[in-house]
Structure formats: C-alpha cells, structure tokens
Design an enzyme around this catalytic site. Structure first.
Site, PDB file in Angstrom:
ATOM      1  N   ASP A  63      51.172  33.043  35.637  1.00  0.00           N
ATOM      2  CA  ASP A  63      50.660  34.867  35.742  1.00  0.00           C
ATOM      3  C   ASP A  63      49.550  35.160  37.337  1.00  0.00           C
ATOM      4  O   ASP A  63      49.103  34.190  37.707  1.00  0.00           O
ATOM      5  CB  ASP A  63      49.828  35.088  34.810  1.00  0.00           C
TER       6      ASP A  63
ATOM      7  N   HIS B 251      54.290  27.107  35.192  1.00  0.00           N
ATOM      8  CA  HIS B 251      55.787  26.129  33.936  1.00  0.00           C
ATOM      9  C   HIS B 251      56.577  26.778  36.182  1.00  0.00           C
ATOM     10  O   HIS B 251      56.714  27.535  37.073  1.00  0.00           O
ATOM     11  CB  HIS B 251      56.071  27.344  33.658  1.00  0.00           C
TER      12      HIS B 251
ATOM     13  N   SER C 102      42.779  30.061  40.581  1.00  0.00           N
ATOM     14  CA  SER C 102      43.681  29.485  41.793  1.00  0.00           C
ATOM     15  C   SER C 102      44.473  29.938  42.384  1.00  0.00           C
ATOM     16  O   SER C 102      44.937  31.399  42.281  1.00  0.00           O
ATOM     17  CB  SER C 102      43.214  27.857  41.832  1.00  0.00           C
TER      18      SER C 102
END
Length: 312
Positions: free
Chosen positions: A111, A167, A268
């Site tokens: 995200d 991912h 981050s």
C-alpha cells in the site's frame, strides 16, 4: 512561512486531531521535528519501545498515534495488540488485497502513495523535481545496474498509518540481497525536496529478483526515522541499525505473485525498478494512492511477461 488560522480548541482544551495534522504539514516545522533531531537515537528508542508487551501501553500509544494520522484498523485480522510492534506489522483479513491476475502486469508490492516515477534517464533517477541521484549510489558499489538503465522506476511511500507488509510483485526468484547501512532521514515529500540524494544516504536493502523469462527486477526498501528495521521472510533476516551480518546475501528462493516478502516496522519507501520494456500502468502518477496487488507496471513484449505459461 505560510500559516493559517487554527480553529478554536475543543471544550476540554485538548487539540483536535485535525489541528495537530495541520501543524505537522507546515514545512519548516515538519522538517525541524522529523529531521533536526538525533534521528538514529530516536529510531533505536522507538524500536525498543514498540516491542514492550503491554496491552494497556499499546492502546494508549495507538490512541496518540491516531491524533497525527488516519490510522484505520478495520481491515486488520486482529483488533487487540499486545505491543505497538504488533499493530505496526499487523496482518489483514483474508481477501482484503486482491491480486491482479493479468500475466503482463507487475503489481504494487505494498500500500503506498506514488512518488516520483517514470523512465530513467540512463542511470539517473529523480527523488523529487530538481533532485536527481544515480542508480549506482542507491544500489551500492558491488551491483551491476546496467540492465536497469533507461528502464522504469516507481517510488512508493508508505505512511505510518498504512499496512506495512510488502509482497512479491510477480512470480519470480529472489537471487540476491544487498544491505547498505546508513542514516534515517524522514522520507516524506518535505524532506525529499530539501535533502539531496536522500535515498542514497538512508539505510536500505536492494532485493534482486528474476522473472521466469529471465528478466531482472529490483525492489529497494528504504528505511526512515523510527523505521530502521526490515524483516525479510524468504531469507529469515532482520535487517536493522545493529545488524553485523554479511552485506551481500545470495539467495535462490522462488516466490509467487502476491506472496508476502517481509515488513517494515513503521512505514517507509519501496522503489521498484525494471529494465526497458515496461510501462507504468493506468493511473500510476505522482500523488496517486495504490494498494498492494493493484497494477503498477505492464510488460510490453510477450517474452518479458510474467506468464505462468513461461514456467514448465
């Protein structure tokens, strides 16, 4: 410095969340509070504090956190946390992030809010307008960056309130990890417009992957203030400021599209690199919000696609 009138305080004289957020959005104040401080010491303290197992302390910390961010835990698999770390690295409920099944698509690993992106000018990347850096500086002296010259890159910024796990963007094999220790500058847009070569200064890891057809791609997770800790599942590694292991780590780990690779402890940046032959997916531009599993880049030539048909 441009300022704006603040609303009247609430009856209990406590500031409303919107007031605190607007204060931190003022550039000079934000830069002062998040960079002109002992960054590494604060990051180490946060690493220690977040691991304290106390449900009461975790609830209080999360309540304070919500004053400054739009933290939404409705998608989280669990709703009660024994530590702040458990909340930072929370899992999502099943099915919350569908993975784009198109074999030509490389999906977002996380995200994020899209930062600078586009085509590399040779080996030059933009961190923000007027702030270029060289690919060789980011990857480190032992990496061969030539396959990525003239390719595509996308900067993905994770805010502190976002889902913090990342991912695999495609079926691939993780072949190598380079760990580069460094500073912990904030990586928000305010800092990116003031600190030259910021990503090349901060602690980071370079993950080299290869698609089934042989095409290389790279993911570069970059640490930031309060966030210098990176868990990599496929190599059973925890990379952080006190890590003293090897900096060059060979791997041979197959991963599937959407498979969890690891997590940040707070929030981050991940920078994604491909060689020439890819285009940004529809809607990918600076400022766009994207979720893990959505289309990020699209391969042009069939030979470069991540098709299952390319596998035996």
């Amino acid at each position: 410095m441009k300022t704006e009138a603040l609303p009247e305080p609430s009856p209990d004289n406590s500031p409303k969340p919107g007031v605190l957020r607007r204060l931190l959005q003022q550039e000079d104040l934000n830069f002062l509070l998040t960079n002109r401080v002992p960054r590494i010491a604060l990051t180490r303290f946060m690493g220690w504090f977040s691991q304290i197992r106390s449900p009461g302390l975790a609830r209080l910390s999360i309540a304070v956190w919500r004053l400054f961010t739009d933290l939404d835990l409705s998608e989280a698999r669990q709703q009660r946390f024994a530590s702040l770390h458990e909340c930072f690295t929370r899992e999502l409920k099943p099915g919350m992030r569908p993975i784009d099944p198109d074999s030509a698509v490389m999906t977002s690993p996380c995200d994020a809010i899209v930062g600078a992106c586009g085509t590399l000018a040779g080996a030059t990347v933009l961190q923000a307008k007027g702030f270029p850096y060289r690919l060789e500086e980011l990857f480190g002296p032992r990496q061969d960056t030539r396959p990525f010259h003239g390719g595509q890159y996308v900067t993905l910024r994770l805010t502190s309130a976002m889902y913090h796990r990342f991912h695999a963007p495609a079926d691939a094999t993780v072949e190598h990890v380079t760990y580069l220790s460094g500073d912990t500058w904030n990586v928000n847009p305010i800092a990116l417009q003031r600190v030259e070569r910021l990503f090349c200064r901060n602690e980071r890891a370079v993950l080299n992957l290869r698609l089934p057809g042989g095409t290389p791609i790279a993911l570069v997770p970059v640490a930031a203030i309060l966030v210098a800790s990176l868990r990599l599942h496929f190599a059973d590694l925890l990379l952080h400021l006190r890590y003293h292991g090897p900096n060059e780590i060979d791997c041979d780990v197959p991963v599937t599209k959407g498979e969890e690779l690891g997590w940040f402890q707070h929030g981050s940046t991940i920078i994604v690199f491909t060689p020439p032959g890819f285009d940004l997916a529809d809607g990918i531009a600076a400022g766009a919000r994207i979720r893990m599993g959505q289309a990020l880049l699209r391969a042009r030539a069939p030979a470069m696609r991540m098709a299952a048909a390319a596998q035996p």
